[in-house]
Design an enzyme around this catalytic site. Structure first.
Site, PDB file in Angstrom:
ATOM      1  N   SER A   1     -89.639 -46.428 -13.620  1.00  0.00           N
ATOM      2  CA  SER A   1     -91.081 -46.261 -13.729  1.00  0.00           C
ATOM      3  C   SER A   1     -91.538 -45.200 -12.736  1.00  0.00           C
ATOM      4  O   SER A   1     -91.026 -45.119 -11.614  1.00  0.00           O
ATOM      5  CB  SER A   1     -91.814 -47.584 -13.469  1.00  0.00           C
ATOM      6  OG  SER A   1     -91.498 -48.090 -12.194  1.00  0.00           O
TER       7      SER A   1
ATOM      8  N   HIS B   1     -98.109 -41.030 -15.550  1.00  0.00           N
ATOM      9  CA  HIS B   1     -97.296 -42.244 -15.518  1.00  0.00           C
ATOM     10  C   HIS B   1     -96.236 -42.151 -16.605  1.00  0.00           C
ATOM     11  O   HIS B   1     -96.496 -41.636 -17.705  1.00  0.00           O
ATOM     12  CB  HIS B   1     -98.178 -43.465 -15.777  1.00  0.00           C
ATOM     13  CG  HIS B   1     -97.420 -44.677 -16.244  1.00  0.00           C
ATOM     14  ND1 HIS B   1     -97.423 -45.088 -17.567  1.00  0.00           N
ATOM     15  CD2 HIS B   1     -96.632 -45.554 -15.580  1.00  0.00           C
ATOM     16  CE1 HIS B   1     -96.681 -46.171 -17.682  1.00  0.00           C
ATOM     17  NE2 HIS B   1     -96.183 -46.468 -16.501  1.00  0.00           N
TER      18      HIS B   1
ATOM     19  N   ASN C   1     -92.686 -44.592 -18.043  1.00  0.00           N
ATOM     20  CA  ASN C   1     -91.828 -45.757 -17.887  1.00  0.00           C
ATOM     21  C   ASN C   1     -90.877 -45.809 -19.070  1.00  0.00           C
ATOM     22  O   ASN C   1     -91.289 -45.627 -20.218  1.00  0.00           O
ATOM     23  CB  ASN C   1     -92.669 -47.037 -17.828  1.00  0.00           C
ATOM     24  CG  ASN C   1     -91.808 -48.292 -17.833  1.00  0.00           C
ATOM     25  OD1 ASN C   1     -91.504 -48.828 -18.892  1.00  0.00           O
ATOM     26  ND2 ASN C   1     -91.419 -48.744 -16.665  1.00  0.00           N
ATOM     27  N   VAL C   2     -89.598 -46.020 -18.793  1.00  0.00           N
ATOM     28  CA  VAL C   2     -88.625 -46.312 -19.848  1.00  0.00           C
ATOM     29  C   VAL C   2     -87.830 -47.524 -19.399  1.00  0.00           C
ATOM     30  O   VAL C   2     -87.402 -47.606 -18.247  1.00  0.00           O
ATOM     31  CB  VAL C   2     -87.691 -45.118 -20.146  1.00  0.00           C
ATOM     32  CG1 VAL C   2     -88.401 -44.086 -21.010  1.00  0.00           C
ATOM     33  CG2 VAL C   2     -87.175 -44.459 -18.873  1.00  0.00           C
TER      34      VAL C   2
ATOM     35  N   HIS D   1     -99.634 -33.607 -25.382  1.00  0.00           N
ATOM     36  CA  HIS D   1     -99.396 -34.288 -26.654  1.00  0.00           C
ATOM     37  C   HIS D   1     -98.387 -33.545 -27.522  1.00  0.00           C
ATOM     38  O   HIS D   1     -97.673 -34.181 -28.307  1.00  0.00           O
ATOM     39  CB  HIS D   1    -100.713 -34.508 -27.393  1.00  0.00           C
ATOM     40  CG  HIS D   1    -101.444 -35.732 -26.923  1.00  0.00           C
ATOM     41  ND1 HIS D   1    -101.214 -36.983 -27.462  1.00  0.00           N
ATOM     42  CD2 HIS D   1    -102.359 -35.897 -25.942  1.00  0.00           C
ATOM     43  CE1 HIS D   1    -101.977 -37.868 -26.841  1.00  0.00           C
ATOM     44  NE2 HIS D   1    -102.681 -37.236 -25.915  1.00  0.00           N
TER      45      HIS D   1
ATOM     46  N   GLY E   1     -90.413 -62.304 -10.016  1.00  0.00           N
ATOM     47  CA  GLY E   1     -89.982 -62.316  -8.621  1.00  0.00           C
ATOM     48  C   GLY E   1     -89.470 -60.980  -8.149  1.00  0.00           C
ATOM     49  O   GLY E   1     -88.635 -60.906  -7.250  1.00  0.00           O
ATOM     50  N   GLY E   2     -89.985 -59.903  -8.758  1.00  0.00           N
ATOM     51  CA  GLY E   2     -89.584 -58.565  -8.341  1.00  0.00           C
ATOM     52  C   GLY E   2     -90.127 -58.229  -6.959  1.00  0.00           C
ATOM     53  O   GLY E   2     -90.883 -58.992  -6.353  1.00  0.00           O
ATOM     54  N   ARG E   3     -89.778 -57.061  -6.499  1.00  0.00           N
ATOM     55  CA  ARG E   3     -90.173 -56.646  -5.152  1.00  0.00           C
ATOM     56  C   ARG E   3     -91.609 -56.136  -5.185  1.00  0.00           C
ATOM     57  O   ARG E   3     -91.905 -55.139  -5.831  1.00  0.00           O
ATOM     58  CB  ARG E   3     -89.227 -55.569  -4.636  1.00  0.00           C
ATOM     59  CG  ARG E   3     -89.463 -55.193  -3.195  1.00  0.00           C
ATOM     60  CD  ARG E   3     -88.316 -54.310  -2.707  1.00  0.00           C
ATOM     61  NE  ARG E   3     -88.514 -53.969  -1.311  1.00  0.00           N
ATOM     62  CZ  ARG E   3     -89.195 -52.904  -0.891  1.00  0.00           C
ATOM     63  NH1 ARG E   3     -89.757 -52.098  -1.776  1.00  0.00           N
ATOM     64  NH2 ARG E   3     -89.308 -52.647   0.403  1.00  0.00           N
TER      65      ARG E   3
END
Length: 298
Positions: free
Chosen positions: A96, A110, A112-113, A144, A257-259
């Protein structure tokens, strides 16, 4: 290796390479600032590599995060869309990126993959979107066009579908506006052809670099003053509102519960809210409102 392990290894190798390429690109704009690397482990399984660049000449902050986490039970943010998979162990990995430039004429971006496994079921997700403050039609169209180019090898309707999904997802209903000018967003991608779906994800990740770099190059030296910075910080508040109220990726990270530091790296360093502030009609700040609704940019 099992089939799942082979697939996961290939995806992770691509994602780690993408993280390196992104950091190299962003550092190429900076005379001195460099990424700080923070390797972390998740007690419940997995970990990640968070890289943050702060206080640069071009980028006020840029975060490029890789993570791979595992767990015994799929979090609610994912199982709500896959009730049949509730309670299954899962694996989630992805990269991300959130970039907040210093110059208000350079848009925030931004990307994210990501890749999920729950038992024998796997799927891809991701996309990229652009959040300008002083939009230029040239930039929006080139953004685009890169999005359309990323999708073109995979079907004539892919860009149209992913663009529509992006417009609908990055929308603030309490404001009645999109977060920015959109781009691509896809989720739950599992056509039954792993190689094709993985190639599509790679195309999206690769085209983000070619989409954003020329916009930064064109706008980073545009003169600006206190007025533009004040407006940039005000509009960044919309970014924060979306990420903390609606973004499923933020919710998934917190629920799994990620960082926390890595999950919240998307937030801008300088932001402000003003009570019932409205731009002066006909001003450059008012022009932004004309861009915050879905349209065919091409």
């Amino acid at each position: 290796m099992t089939g799942n392990e082979t697939r996961t290894t290939a995806v992770e190798a691509y994602l780690r390479g993408l993280q390196d390429r992104l950091c190299t690109l962003f550092e190429s704009f900076e005379p001195q600032a460099r990424f700080r690397q923070d390797l972390w482990q998740r007690p419940a399984g997995g970990g990640g590599d968070t890289r943050v660049l702060a206080d640069g000449a071009v980028f006020e902050s840029a975060g490029v995060n890789f993570s791979r986490i595992e767990g015994r039970t799929l979090p609610a943010a994912a199982s709500a869309r896959h009730p049949e998979l509730a309670g299954r162990p899962f694996l989630a990995t992805g990269v991300s990126v959130v970039v907040h430039p210093r110059n208000p004429h350079v848009p925030t971006s931004h990307m994210n993959v990501r890749y999920f496994e729950a038992g024998e079921v796997c799927w891809f997700g991701g996309g990229f979107d652009l959040t300008p403050y002083y939009p230029r039609l040239e930039d929006v169209r080139s953004w685009h066009q890169a999005a359309a180019d990323a999708c073109a090898p995979f079907g004539d309707d892919i860009y149209r579908r992913f663009k529509k999904h992006c417009d609908e997802y990055f929308y603030l209903p309490h404001r009645g506006e999109t977060r920015g000018v959109g781009g691509l967003f896809f989720d739950d991608l599992n056509s039954g052809d792993f190689a094709r779906d993985f190639a599509l994800q790679q195309s999206v990740g690769d085209h983000y670099l070619s989409a954003y770099e020329p916009i930064v190059t064109r706008r980073k030296d545009t003169p600006y003053g206190t007025r533009e910075v004040d407006f940039q910080r005000y509009r960044r508040g919309r970014y924060v509102e979306f990420n903390l109220v609606y973004d499923r990726g933020t919710l998934f990270g917190l629920q799994s519960g990620g960082r926390t530091e890595s999950i919240l790296m998307s937030l801008p360093r300088q932001v402000e809210w003003r009570y019932d502030w409205q731009p002066e009609p006909g001003s450059p700040e008012a022009e932004l409102g004309n861009y915050l609704r879905p349209r065919d940019w091409l």
